[in-house]
Design a protein around this motif. Structure first.
Motif, PDB file in Angstrom:
ATOM      1  N   THR A   1       0.915  -1.100   0.062  1.00 51.24           N
ATOM      2  CA  THR A   1       0.112  -0.094  -0.017  1.00 51.24           C
ATOM      3  C   THR A   1       0.982   1.323   0.111  1.00 51.24           C
ATOM      4  OG1 THR A   1      -0.033   0.075   2.364  1.00 51.24           O
ATOM      5  CG2 THR A   1      -1.888  -1.363   1.380  1.00 51.24           C
ATOM      6  N   GLY A   2       0.294   2.316  -0.162  1.00 47.37           N
ATOM      7  CA  GLY A   2       0.954   3.659   0.170  1.00 47.37           C
ATOM      8  C   GLY A   2       1.129   4.209  -1.504  1.00 47.37           C
ATOM      9  N   LYS A   3       1.597   5.656  -1.306  1.00 46.82           N
ATOM     10  CA  LYS A   3       1.846   6.435  -2.635  1.00 46.82           C
ATOM     11  C   LYS A   3       3.126   5.958  -3.102  1.00 46.82           C
ATOM     12  CE  LYS A   3      -1.117  10.045  -0.851  1.00 46.82           C
ATOM     13  NZ  LYS A   3      -1.107  11.664  -0.645  1.00 46.82           N
ATOM     14  N   GLU A   4       3.195   5.917  -4.646  1.00 48.75           N
ATOM     15  CA  GLU A   4       4.408   5.416  -5.171  1.00 48.75           C
ATOM     16  C   GLU A   4       4.878   6.482  -6.108  1.00 48.75           C
ATOM     17  OE1 GLU A   4       5.011   1.141  -6.341  1.00 48.75           O
ATOM     18  OE2 GLU A   4       4.834   2.018  -8.311  1.00 48.75           O
ATOM     19  N   ARG A   5       5.941   6.620  -6.099  1.00 44.32           N
ATOM     20  CA  ARG A   5       6.711   7.660  -7.031  1.00 44.32           C
ATOM     21  C   ARG A   5       8.241   7.045  -7.548  1.00 44.32           C
ATOM     22  NH1 ARG A   5      10.649  10.714  -4.556  1.00 44.32           N
ATOM     23  NH2 ARG A   5      10.538  11.103  -2.294  1.00 44.32           N
ATOM     24  N   GLU A   6       8.606   7.935  -8.598  1.00 38.18           N
ATOM     25  CA  GLU A   6      10.217   7.665  -8.783  1.00 38.18           C
ATOM     26  C   GLU A   6      10.983   8.429  -7.861  1.00 38.18           C
ATOM     27  OE1 GLU A   6      13.500   8.324 -12.622  1.00 38.18           O
ATOM     28  OE2 GLU A   6      11.288   8.493 -12.867  1.00 38.18           O
TER      29      GLU A   6
ATOM     30  N   GLY B   1       5.003   3.473  12.657  1.00 35.71           N
ATOM     31  CA  GLY B   1       4.046   2.711  11.675  1.00 35.71           C
ATOM     32  C   GLY B   1       4.448   3.204  10.140  1.00 35.71           C
ATOM     33  N   SER B   2       5.116   4.087   9.893  1.00 33.74           N
ATOM     34  CA  SER B   2       5.453   4.686   8.562  1.00 33.74           C
ATOM     35  C   SER B   2       6.688   3.739   7.975  1.00 33.74           C
ATOM     36  CB  SER B   2       5.933   6.139   8.821  1.00 33.74           C
ATOM     37  OG  SER B   2       5.085   6.805   9.244  1.00 33.74           O
ATOM     38  N   PHE B   3       6.340   3.835   6.648  1.00 31.39           N
ATOM     39  CA  PHE B   3       7.641   2.835   5.797  1.00 31.39           C
ATOM     40  C   PHE B   3       7.844   3.465   4.612  1.00 31.39           C
ATOM     41  CE2 PHE B   3       3.593   1.323   4.240  1.00 31.39           C
ATOM     42  CZ  PHE B   3       3.697   1.234   2.865  1.00 31.39           C
ATOM     43  N   ALA B   4       9.012   3.332   4.080  1.00 29.75           N
ATOM     44  CA  ALA B   4       9.435   3.725   2.640  1.00 29.75           C
ATOM     45  C   ALA B   4      10.137   2.367   2.231  1.00 29.75           C
ATOM     46  CB  ALA B   4      10.265   4.918   2.793  1.00 29.75           C
ATOM     47  N   ALA B   5       9.405   1.583   1.227  1.00 29.18           N
ATOM     48  CA  ALA B   5      10.087   0.675   0.456  1.00 29.18           C
ATOM     49  C   ALA B   5      10.521   0.995  -0.799  1.00 29.18           C
ATOM     50  CB  ALA B   5       8.935  -0.489   0.430  1.00 29.18           C
ATOM     51  N   LEU B   6      11.712   0.674  -1.324  1.00 27.59           N
ATOM     52  CA  LEU B   6      12.429   0.943  -2.523  1.00 27.59           C
ATOM     53  C   LEU B   6      12.828  -0.210  -3.393  1.00 27.59           C
ATOM     54  CD1 LEU B   6      13.313   3.273  -0.309  1.00 27.59           C
ATOM     55  CD2 LEU B   6      14.144   4.555  -2.418  1.00 27.59           C
ATOM     56  N   HIS B   7      12.790  -0.303  -4.634  1.00 22.41           N
ATOM     57  CA  HIS B   7      13.235  -1.003  -5.414  1.00 22.41           C
ATOM     58  C   HIS B   7      13.722  -0.495  -6.594  1.00 22.41           C
ATOM     59  CE1 HIS B   7       9.090  -0.856  -7.048  1.00 22.41           C
ATOM     60  NE2 HIS B   7       9.474  -1.436  -8.110  1.00 22.41           N
TER      61      HIS B   7
ATOM     62  N   ARG C   1       7.799   3.680  -2.388  1.00 27.34           N
ATOM     63  CA  ARG C   1       6.462   3.608  -1.940  1.00 27.34           C
ATOM     64  C   ARG C   1       6.530   3.906  -0.563  1.00 27.34           C
ATOM     65  NH1 ARG C   1       5.863  -0.669  -3.897  1.00 27.34           N
ATOM     66  NH2 ARG C   1       6.312  -2.217  -2.139  1.00 27.34           N
ATOM     67  N   GLN C   2       5.474   4.955  -0.120  1.00 26.79           N
ATOM     68  CA  GLN C   2       5.613   5.297   1.285  1.00 26.79           C
ATOM     69  C   GLN C   2       4.057   5.325   1.845  1.00 26.79           C
ATOM     70  OE1 GLN C   2       8.538   8.770   1.845  1.00 26.79           O
ATOM     71  NE2 GLN C   2       7.714   9.287  -0.073  1.00 26.79           N
ATOM     72  N   GLY C   3       4.198   4.846   3.195  1.00 25.88           N
ATOM     73  CA  GLY C   3       2.991   4.957   3.748  1.00 25.88           C
ATOM     74  C   GLY C   3       3.136   5.156   5.015  1.00 25.88           C
ATOM     75  N   GLY C   4       1.919   5.611   5.870  1.00 23.34           N
ATOM     76  CA  GLY C   4       1.856   6.031   7.196  1.00 23.34           C
ATOM     77  C   GLY C   4       2.022   7.479   7.284  1.00 23.34           C
ATOM     78  N   PRO C   5       2.140   8.181   8.532  1.00 22.37           N
ATOM     79  CA  PRO C   5       1.991   9.454   8.804  1.00 22.37           C
ATOM     80  C   PRO C   5       3.045  10.259   8.315  1.00 22.37           C
ATOM     81  CG  PRO C   5       2.354   8.440  10.849  1.00 22.37           C
ATOM     82  CD  PRO C   5       1.968   7.381   9.867  1.00 22.37           C
ATOM     83  N   LEU C   6       4.363   9.564   8.132  1.00 25.25           N
ATOM     84  CA  LEU C   6       5.798  10.217   8.176  1.00 25.25           C
ATOM     85  C   LEU C   6       6.213   9.764   6.755  1.00 25.25           C
ATOM     86  CD1 LEU C   6       7.389   9.834  11.770  1.00 25.25           C
ATOM     87  CD2 LEU C   6       6.212  11.566  10.789  1.00 25.25           C
ATOM     88  N   PRO C   7       6.425  10.574   5.765  1.00 26.16           N
ATOM     89  CA  PRO C   7       6.991  10.087   4.716  1.00 26.16           C
ATOM     90  C   PRO C   7       8.654  10.163   4.528  1.00 26.16           C
ATOM     91  CG  PRO C   7       6.465  12.568   4.455  1.00 26.16           C
ATOM     92  CD  PRO C   7       5.955  12.119   5.691  1.00 26.16           C
TER      93      PRO C   7
END
Length: 372
Positions: free
Chosen positions: A265-270, A315-321, A330-336
Motif C-alpha cells: 500500500t501507500g503512494k508510489e513515485r520515482e 508505523g510509517s514505511f518507505a519501500a524502494l526497489h 512507495r511510502q505509507g504512514g504519517p511520516l514520508p
C-alpha cells in the motif's frame, strides 16, 4: 622488565606512531596503567568461520591471554547481558553486551577531551575500568566520577581499580541520567553510543564545558562528536570523524519491529535518490538525522528485493526497489520517510558532499541536527 611491562611499552609506542596518543601527559598516564589488570576475568574471542557468529572464552591461564590484553583491539567481556568468560565452557552464539574498547580509540578520545588539571570529569560507561584508571592517573581520583549501568560489570571494575590503588567516585545506574548530585562538570565523556544526546548531560555540564560522545542511530552509522555546552541548555560542536563505533546505550537500542504494515500500500513515485546510497557509512550517518526512529531492512517482495525503512513508533514505511534503471519508492504512514531522506541528502549533495569532519552537530532539549 616484566612481560606485561614490555607489552605495554610496545602498545604505547604503537599508539604514538599511529597518532592516537599525541601528548606527553596522556602518554605518561597510559604508560602507568596495566590493561591486563582489567581483564583478569578473561574475554571472548570470535570463533573463526562460525555462522552465525560464535564466541569462545579466553581465560587468564591461557597461553596467549597476556599478549592479547595488550593488542590494540576491542575485547568482548560480556555476552547476552550477564554471561562472563568464566561462565562458559565451549562456545556461545549470543550478542556481545560489554567490551574493553581498543586502547588507541580510548586514548584518542581522551586526547580529544581537551581536559586540563583541576577539571571535573564525568565518564558514562565504566566498563572494565581501564579508561577510568587512565583518567584518574592524568587528573586525580577525586576529580573523576564514572557511572556503569550493569552492577556486575561495575563491581569487577571497582575491584580492578582498587588493586591499582585507584578510588574514584564510582556509581551504578543509568548513565543517560548523568550525576546531578556532583554537577556541574567541566567534561563528560561517554564510552557508549547514544542516539540522541541526553538532556541531563546538557544540564550537568557547565557553560563552556564539553561533551565528548559517539552519536549513532538505527541505520547503523555513528561518529565521534565534541560538543561545547552553551547557556540555555544547548550545545554544538564538530564531528571528529573516523567512523567510530560503540555499542548503543541499552535504553537507546531500537525497538523490536513487530508486525510490519502492508508494504504494497501507500503512494508510489520515482525516487530522486536510490536506496543504494545507504551502503555508504557517511551517507547513513547524515540520513539518520532526518529519520532518527527508522530502521533499515531488506525484503523479498513480488519477485524483487526491496530496501525498506520502517518506523516502528509511527508505523510509517518507505519501500524502494530498482526498476529499469530507476528507483521506485512507495511510502505509507504519517511520516514520508524517504521524502525526509531525500531532502536531507539533497542539502548535503548541494554543499558538495563534504566530509563529516567538516560538519557541526547542534543539540537542544528537543532536537538534534547536522550542518555544514
Amino acid at each position: 622488565m616484566s612481560d606485561h611491562e614490555y607489552l605495554l611499552r610496545q602498545l604505547i609506542n604503537s599508539m604514538t606512531a599511529g597518532g592516537s596518543l599525541r601528548t606527553e601527559s596522556w602518554k605518561r598516564a597510559a604508560a602507568a596503567v596495566p590493561r591486563h589488570e582489567f581483564l583478569r576475568s578473561g574475554f571472548f574471542r570470535v570463533v573463526p568461520g562460525a555462522s552465525p557468529s560464535a564466541w569462545a572464552p579466553v581465560l587468564k591461564d591461557g597461553d596467549d591471554w597476556l599478549t592479547a590484553c595488550y593488542a590494540d583491539e576491542s575485547l568482548v567481556t560480556q555476552i547476552a547481558g550477564t554471561i562472563k568468560p568464566t561462565d562458559i565452557h565451549g562456545e556461545i552464539m549470543r550478542e556481545p553486551t560489554s567490551s574493553s574498547t581498543l586502547p588507541s580509540l580510548l586514548l584518542r578520545m581522551l586526547e580529544e577531551l581537551q581536559v586540563e588539571p583541576g577539571m571535573k570529569v564525568l565518564e558514562i560507561g565504566t566498563g572494565t575500568g581501564y579508561s577510568t584508571a587512565v583518567l584518574c592517573t592524568r587528573l586525580s581520583d577525586d576529580q573523576v566520577t564514572s557511572i556503569e549501568y550493569d552492577e556486575g560489570v561495575a563491581q569487577r571494575a571497582r575491584e580492578a581499580l582498587g588493586r591499582l590503588g585507584r578510588f574514584p567516585n564510582l556509581l551504578t545506574g543509568d548513565g543517560l541520567l548523568g550525576d546531578d548530585d556532583s554537577a556541574p562538570y567541566d567534561r563528560i565523556i561517554a564510552t557508549c553510543a547514544v542516539r540522541t544526546v541526553p538532556v541531563p548531560w546538557l544540564e550537568q555540564t557547565r557553560p563552556g564545558g564539553q561533551i565528548l560522545t559517539t552519536i549513532g542511530g538505527w541505520l547503523n552509522a555513528s561518529e565521534l562528536v565534541r560538543l561545547t555546552v552553551h547557556e540555555g541548555g544547548t550545545a554544538s560542536g564538530p564531528v571528529l570523524g573516523g567512523e567510530v563505533s560503540f555499542m548503543l546505550a541499552r535504553p537507546h537500542l531500537p525497538p523490536t519491529l513487530g508486525i510490519l504494515p502492508d508494504l504494497s500500500t501507500g503512494k508510489e513515485r520515482e525516487a530522486s535518490i536510490g536506496a543504494d546510497v545507504l551502503t555508504d557509512w557517511t551517507t547513513r550517518f547524515v540520513a539518520q538525522f532526518a529519520v532518527p526512529t527508522a530502521q533499515q531492512l531488506r525484503l523479498r517482495l513480488d519477485q524483487h528485493d526491496e530496501e525498506v525503512l520502517f518506523d516502528a513508533e509511527s508505523g510509517s514505511f518507505a519501500a524502494l526497489h530498482e526498476e529499469d534503471g530507476r528507483w521506485i519508492v512507495r511510502q505509507g504512514g504519517p511520516l514520508p520517510l524517504w521524502d525526509a531522506v531525500e531532502e536531507q541528502l539533497g542539502r548535503w549533495h548541494a554543499a558538495g558532499t563534504p566530509a563529516v569532519e567538516e560538519a557541526t552537530v547542534r543539540v537542544t532539549a528537543d532536537n538534534q541536527s547536522i550542518h555544514w
